[in-house]
Scaffold this motif. Structure first.
Motif, short mmCIF file in Angstrom:
data_model
loop_
_atom_site.label_atom_id
_atom_site.label_comp_id
_atom_site.label_asym_id
_atom_site.label_seq_id
_atom_site.Cartn_x
_atom_site.Cartn_y
_atom_site.Cartn_z
N GLY A 217 -10.07 18.68 81.88
CA GLY A 217 -9.92 19.96 81.20
C GLY A 217 -9.91 21.14 82.15
O GLY A 217 -9.16 22.10 81.96
N HIS A 218 -10.72 21.09 83.20
CA HIS A 218 -10.77 22.18 84.17
C HIS A 218 -9.44 22.27 84.92
O HIS A 218 -8.88 23.36 85.09
CB HIS A 218 -11.93 21.97 85.15
CG HIS A 218 -12.32 23.20 85.88
ND1 HIS A 218 -11.73 23.58 87.06
CD2 HIS A 218 -13.24 24.17 85.58
CE1 HIS A 218 -12.27 24.71 87.47
NE2 HIS A 218 -13.18 25.09 86.59
N ALA A 219 -8.90 21.12 85.31
CA ALA A 219 -7.59 21.10 85.97
C ALA A 219 -6.51 21.62 85.02
O ALA A 219 -5.61 22.38 85.43
CB ALA A 219 -7.26 19.69 86.45
N SER A 220 -6.61 21.24 83.75
CA SER A 220 -5.66 21.72 82.75
C SER A 220 -5.75 23.23 82.61
O SER A 220 -4.73 23.92 82.50
CB SER A 220 -5.91 21.06 81.40
OG SER A 220 -5.02 21.57 80.43
N GLY A 221 -6.96 23.75 82.63
CA GLY A 221 -7.14 25.20 82.53
C GLY A 221 -6.44 25.94 83.66
O GLY A 221 -5.81 26.97 83.44
N ARG A 222 -6.53 25.39 84.87
CA ARG A 222 -5.83 26.03 86.00
C ARG A 222 -4.32 26.00 85.78
O ARG A 222 -3.62 26.96 86.07
CB ARG A 222 -6.20 25.34 87.31
CG ARG A 222 -7.62 25.63 87.77
CD ARG A 222 -7.95 25.10 89.16
NE ARG A 222 -7.77 23.66 89.29
CZ ARG A 222 -6.71 23.05 89.88
NH1 ARG A 222 -5.75 23.75 90.41
NH2 ARG A 222 -6.63 21.72 89.94
N GLU A 223 -3.83 24.90 85.21
CA GLU A 223 -2.41 24.78 84.91
C GLU A 223 -2.00 25.77 83.81
O GLU A 223 -0.93 26.38 83.87
CB GLU A 223 -2.10 23.34 84.49
CG GLU A 223 -0.66 23.07 84.18
CD GLU A 223 0.25 22.99 85.39
OE1 GLU A 223 1.47 22.84 85.19
OE2 GLU A 223 -0.22 23.11 86.53
N ILE A 224 -2.86 25.95 82.83
CA ILE A 224 -2.57 26.91 81.75
C ILE A 224 -2.50 28.33 82.31
O ILE A 224 -1.60 29.10 81.94
CB ILE A 224 -3.62 26.80 80.63
CG1 ILE A 224 -3.50 25.44 79.92
CG2 ILE A 224 -3.49 27.94 79.63
CD1 ILE A 224 -4.69 25.07 79.06
#
Length: 108
Positions: free
Chosen positions: A45-52
């Motif tokens: 989720g943290h990696a996804s947040g950076r992508e978002i």
């Protein structure tokens, strides 16, 4: 291309945090404590947040097929997680913190 338009519209509804809000959130200890981590590193989720954050800053006219795939993943996660809302006050819960890593603050 209407499929991409639909994904972009749904992504815009699901992700209710601005790039700035999400970026600040991702720097917090609470953000880094939640989620599934592989090899003790950064959570999914943290990696996804950076992508978002990257997607929000990039702008719709520059989005690629890969970007739309990630948006679809984000939409699915947010939908599934919202369906699991715990009872009571969710302000300081891992449930809320995990959703916020994916760009959605359920208290907004």
């Amino acid at each position: 291309m209407s499929g991409d338009r639909d994904v972009a519209a749904e992504f815009g509804q699901a992700v209710n945090m601005t790039a700035h809000e999400l970026e600040r959130w991702l720097e917090s200890a609470e953000s880094k404590e939640v989620g599934q981590k592989q090899d003790g590193g950064e959570s999914t989720g943290h990696a996804s947040g950076r992508e978002i954050v990257r997607l929000l800053r990039k702008g719709r006219s520059s989005w690629t097929g890969h970007d739309y795939e990630h948006m679809t993943k984000v939409i699915g996660y947010i939908r599934r997680h919202l369906a699991q809302r715990p009872s009571g006050d969710v302000r300081e819960t891992r449930w809320r913190y995990s959703l916020m890593n994916w760009g959605h603050d359920p208290l907004k």
